[in-house]
Design a protein around this motif. Structure first.
Motif, short mmCIF file in Angstrom:
data_model
loop_
_atom_site.label_atom_id
_atom_site.label_comp_id
_atom_site.label_asym_id
_atom_site.label_seq_id
_atom_site.Cartn_x
_atom_site.Cartn_y
_atom_site.Cartn_z
N ALA A 211 0.81 -1.21 0.00
CA ALA A 211 0.00 0.00 0.00
C ALA A 211 0.85 1.27 0.00
O ALA A 211 0.47 2.25 -0.65
CB ALA A 211 -0.94 0.00 1.20
N VAL A 212 1.97 1.27 0.70
CA VAL A 212 2.78 2.49 0.77
C VAL A 212 3.33 2.88 -0.60
O VAL A 212 3.17 4.03 -1.02
CB VAL A 212 3.89 2.36 1.84
N PRO A 213 3.98 1.98 -1.35
CA PRO A 213 4.47 2.41 -2.67
C PRO A 213 3.35 2.79 -3.64
O PRO A 213 3.47 3.76 -4.38
CB PRO A 213 5.22 1.19 -3.20
N ILE A 214 2.24 2.05 -3.60
CA ILE A 214 1.13 2.38 -4.50
C ILE A 214 0.52 3.73 -4.12
O ILE A 214 0.25 4.56 -4.98
CB ILE A 214 0.07 1.26 -4.48
N GLY A 215 0.31 3.96 -2.83
CA GLY A 215 -0.22 5.25 -2.38
C GLY A 215 0.72 6.40 -2.67
O GLY A 215 0.28 7.49 -3.06
N LEU A 216 2.00 6.18 -2.48
CA LEU A 216 2.99 7.22 -2.78
C LEU A 216 3.01 7.54 -4.27
O LEU A 216 3.03 8.72 -4.66
CB LEU A 216 4.38 6.77 -2.33
N ALA A 217 2.96 6.50 -5.10
CA ALA A 217 2.93 6.74 -6.55
C ALA A 217 1.68 7.50 -6.96
O ALA A 217 1.73 8.43 -7.77
CB ALA A 217 3.02 5.41 -7.30
N GLY A 218 0.54 7.15 -6.36
CA GLY A 218 -0.70 7.87 -6.66
C GLY A 218 -0.65 9.32 -6.20
O GLY A 218 -1.09 10.22 -6.91
N ALA A 219 -0.09 9.55 -5.02
CA ALA A 219 0.02 10.92 -4.51
C ALA A 219 0.95 11.76 -5.38
O ALA A 219 0.66 12.93 -5.67
CB ALA A 219 0.51 10.90 -3.06
N LEU A 220 2.06 11.17 -5.79
CA LEU A 220 2.98 11.91 -6.66
C LEU A 220 2.34 12.21 -8.01
O LEU A 220 2.52 13.30 -8.57
CB LEU A 220 4.27 11.13 -6.84
N ALA A 221 1.58 11.25 -8.54
CA ALA A 221 0.92 11.48 -9.83
C ALA A 221 -0.14 12.57 -9.70
O ALA A 221 -0.26 13.45 -10.57
CB ALA A 221 0.28 10.19 -10.32
N LEU A 222 -0.91 12.56 -8.61
CA LEU A 222 -1.94 13.58 -8.43
C LEU A 222 -1.34 14.95 -8.19
O LEU A 222 -1.93 15.98 -8.57
CB LEU A 222 -2.86 13.20 -7.27
N SER A 223 -0.19 15.02 -7.56
CA SER A 223 0.44 16.31 -7.30
C SER A 223 0.96 16.96 -8.59
O SER A 223 1.17 18.16 -8.61
CB SER A 223 1.56 16.18 -6.28
N GLU A 224 1.13 16.18 -9.64
CA GLU A 224 1.63 16.71 -10.91
C GLU A 224 0.51 17.18 -11.83
O GLU A 224 0.76 17.77 -12.87
CB GLU A 224 2.46 15.66 -11.63
N LEU A 225 -0.75 16.92 -11.47
CA LEU A 225 -1.87 17.38 -12.29
C LEU A 225 -1.98 18.88 -12.21
O LEU A 225 -1.75 19.49 -11.17
CB LEU A 225 -3.18 16.75 -11.81
N PRO A 226 -2.34 19.51 -13.31
CA PRO A 226 -2.50 20.97 -13.29
C PRO A 226 -3.70 21.39 -12.44
O PRO A 226 -4.73 20.73 -12.43
CB PRO A 226 -2.70 21.33 -14.76
N ALA A 227 -3.55 22.49 -11.71
CA ALA A 227 -4.63 23.01 -10.87
C ALA A 227 -5.65 23.72 -11.74
O ALA A 227 -5.30 24.33 -12.75
CB ALA A 227 -4.07 23.96 -9.84
N LYS A 228 -6.90 23.65 -11.38
CA LYS A 228 -7.95 24.32 -12.16
C LYS A 228 -8.18 25.72 -11.67
O LYS A 228 -8.18 26.08 -10.60
CB LYS A 228 -9.26 23.54 -12.08
#
Length: 94
Positions: free
Chosen positions: A77-94
């Motif tokens: 869960a930690v690597p998957i959650g970390l990868a998801g958090a990093l991916a979401l942090s790179e999305l452009p803000a609206k």
């Protein structure tokens, strides 16, 4: 206070009572010296149930299995959650 605040507070109290109530009851029963774990009538303070737990091979095997499964879940869960958090942090803000 508004009606929504009162309802929200009452709901939060009911929710946490429902969530933590059984845990509190089990902690109390763990230290009662009756033959069967119960809250009332209170007989005497004891830690004898913990000796019963440590002396029971089936329960200790179950505890070991639970720890192994828990560590495996954390390791996934930690690597998957970390990868998801990093991916979401790179999305452009609206």
């Amino acid at each position: 206070m508004t009606r929504n605040t009162l309802f929200g507070g009452a709901y939060a109290i009911a929710f946490f009572t429902f969530l933590f109530g059984p845990l509190v009851i089990m902690v109390i029963t763990a230290f009662n010296s009756s033959r069967f774990p119960r809250v009332v009538p209170w007989e005497c303070f004891t830690t004898g149930w913990f000796g019963e737990l440590l002396g029971n091979a089936r329960l200790m095997d179950g505890l070991l299995n639970s720890v192994i499964i828990g560590l495996g879940v954390v390791a996934l869960a930690v690597p998957i959650g970390l990868a998801g958090a990093l991916a979401l942090s790179e999305l452009p803000a609206k």
